[in-house]
Enzyme design. Structure first.
Site, PDB file in Angstrom:
ATOM      1  N   GLU A  51      28.416  13.811   1.804  1.00  0.00           N
ATOM      2  CA  GLU A  51      29.506  13.025   1.222  1.00  0.00           C
ATOM      3  C   GLU A  51      30.153  12.116   2.257  1.00  0.00           C
ATOM      4  O   GLU A  51      30.444  10.959   1.991  1.00  0.00           O
ATOM      5  CB  GLU A  51      30.587  13.955   0.649  1.00  0.00           C
ATOM      6  CG  GLU A  51      30.283  14.393  -0.753  1.00  0.00           C
ATOM      7  CD  GLU A  51      31.386  15.239  -1.360  1.00  0.00           C
ATOM      8  OE1 GLU A  51      32.526  15.211  -0.862  1.00  0.00           O
ATOM      9  OE2 GLU A  51      31.084  15.958  -2.330  1.00  0.00           O
ATOM     10  N   GLU A  52      30.355  12.672   3.464  1.00  0.00           N
ATOM     11  CA  GLU A  52      31.015  11.868   4.501  1.00  0.00           C
ATOM     12  C   GLU A  52      30.188  10.630   4.838  1.00  0.00           C
ATOM     13  O   GLU A  52      30.726   9.549   5.061  1.00  0.00           O
ATOM     14  CB  GLU A  52      31.251  12.710   5.765  1.00  0.00           C
ATOM     15  CG  GLU A  52      32.009  11.927   6.829  1.00  0.00           C
ATOM     16  CD  GLU A  52      32.390  12.746   8.051  1.00  0.00           C
ATOM     17  OE1 GLU A  52      32.489  13.968   7.930  1.00  0.00           O
ATOM     18  OE2 GLU A  52      32.584  12.136   9.114  1.00  0.00           O
ATOM     19  N   ARG A  53      28.865  10.795   4.834  1.00  0.00           N
ATOM     20  CA  ARG A  53      28.016   9.653   5.217  1.00  0.00           C
ATOM     21  C   ARG A  53      27.923   8.619   4.094  1.00  0.00           C
ATOM     22  O   ARG A  53      27.830   7.418   4.361  1.00  0.00           O
ATOM     23  CB  ARG A  53      26.652  10.176   5.671  1.00  0.00           C
ATOM     24  CG  ARG A  53      26.798  10.816   7.035  1.00  0.00           C
ATOM     25  CD  ARG A  53      25.664  11.655   7.511  1.00  0.00           C
ATOM     26  NE  ARG A  53      26.088  12.299   8.775  1.00  0.00           N
ATOM     27  CZ  ARG A  53      25.460  13.310   9.338  1.00  0.00           C
ATOM     28  NH1 ARG A  53      24.367  13.816   8.790  1.00  0.00           N
ATOM     29  NH2 ARG A  53      25.905  13.821  10.462  1.00  0.00           N
TER      30      ARG A  53
END
Ligand SMILES: Cc1cc2nc3c(=O)[nH]c(=O)nc-3n(C[C@H](O)[C@H](O)[C@H](O)COP(=O)(O)OP(=O)(O)OC[C@H]3O[C@@H](n4cnc5c(N)ncnc54)[C@H](O)[C@@H]3O)c2cc1C
Length: 195
Positions: A51-53
């Site tokens: 998700e962060e990427r």
């Protein structure tokens, strides 16, 4: 002194987001404050990286377009040697090229996000999104700042802020080289480490 000590770190950009060294000495955390299960922190971190990427790519697309658009506008008004800077083919070709790169990033981001929402593992695509966003985060502000001339080197214009702030995108959330290693691993071409 016992307890929590915070030492702020001076950075070249991202000044609206503090970064600090945090020292914990004899700090006790009540068991009720533990997030998830004990000993699972690294696993949780790895899981949230998809998700962060994807977020890293999503957070970059609009600013990328803004930098390109603002630069085109400025270069359309700014005259050098009797004509707008934008009338030079090398300038408008470069801006068109960069806009194309952003559109490709956006397409990959949409594809990866759609598959993630369907519950698929998108480790490879999310890493590609992050890698490309990081690369463009260096390329776009650098190329655009050039066309602002001396103004681009001042703190009065947004492009110089993007030049500083966006540099972290190639490092934070996993450096470009780490993204390349993950992509290579997903492609089954990462050489195994000798023991
Ligand atoms: C402003 C800021 C905010 C941050 N925010 C967060 C946050 O919110 N959450 C969080 O978890 N982390 C955060 N970080 C940490 C960030 O994720 C790390 O800095 C980043 O992952 C790189 O790790 P490192 O600094 O330890 O660099 P190192 O691991 O020391 O790596 C240094 C460099 O070596 C190269 N390298 C490393 N590994 C490899 C490899 N396998 N192959 C080839 N080259 C390699 C890369 O070029 C890399 O940049 C933040 C960092 C900064 C500066």
């Amino acid at each position: 002194m016992l307890g929590i000590k915070v030492e702020l770190i001076d950075k070249i950009g991202m000044h609206s987001s503090d970064t600090a060294m945090i020292f914990l000495e004899d700090v006790k955390v009540p068991a009720s404050h533990i997030i998830g299960e004990e000993g699972m922190g690294f696993t949780y971190q790895m899981l949230q990286f998809q998700e962060e990427r994807l977020w890293a790519g999503a957070a970059a697309v609009v600013p990328f377009y803004k930098i390109i658009r603002d630069t085109a506008e400025y270069c359309g008004q700014r005259k050098a040697f009797g004509q707008p800077v934008l009338s030079n083919q090398s300038v408008y070709f470069r801006l068109a090229e960069l806009a194309t790169e952003v559109e490709l990033l956006r397409s990959l981001l949409h594809k990866a996000t759609a598959q993630y929402c369907m519950g698929h593992n998108v480790t490879k695509m999310a890493s590609m999104v992050k890698l490309k966003a990081g690369r463009l985060a260096r390329e776009i502000p650098d190329a655009c700042l050039q066309y602002w001339g001396g103004m681009g080197f001042t703190s009065d214009v947004l492009v110089s802020r993007f030049y500083r702030d966006f540099r972290i995108l190639s490092i934070g959330g996993g450096a470009d080289e780490v993204m390349l290693s993950i992509i290579a691993k997903e492609m089954n071409i990462l050489p195994s480490k000798k023991k």
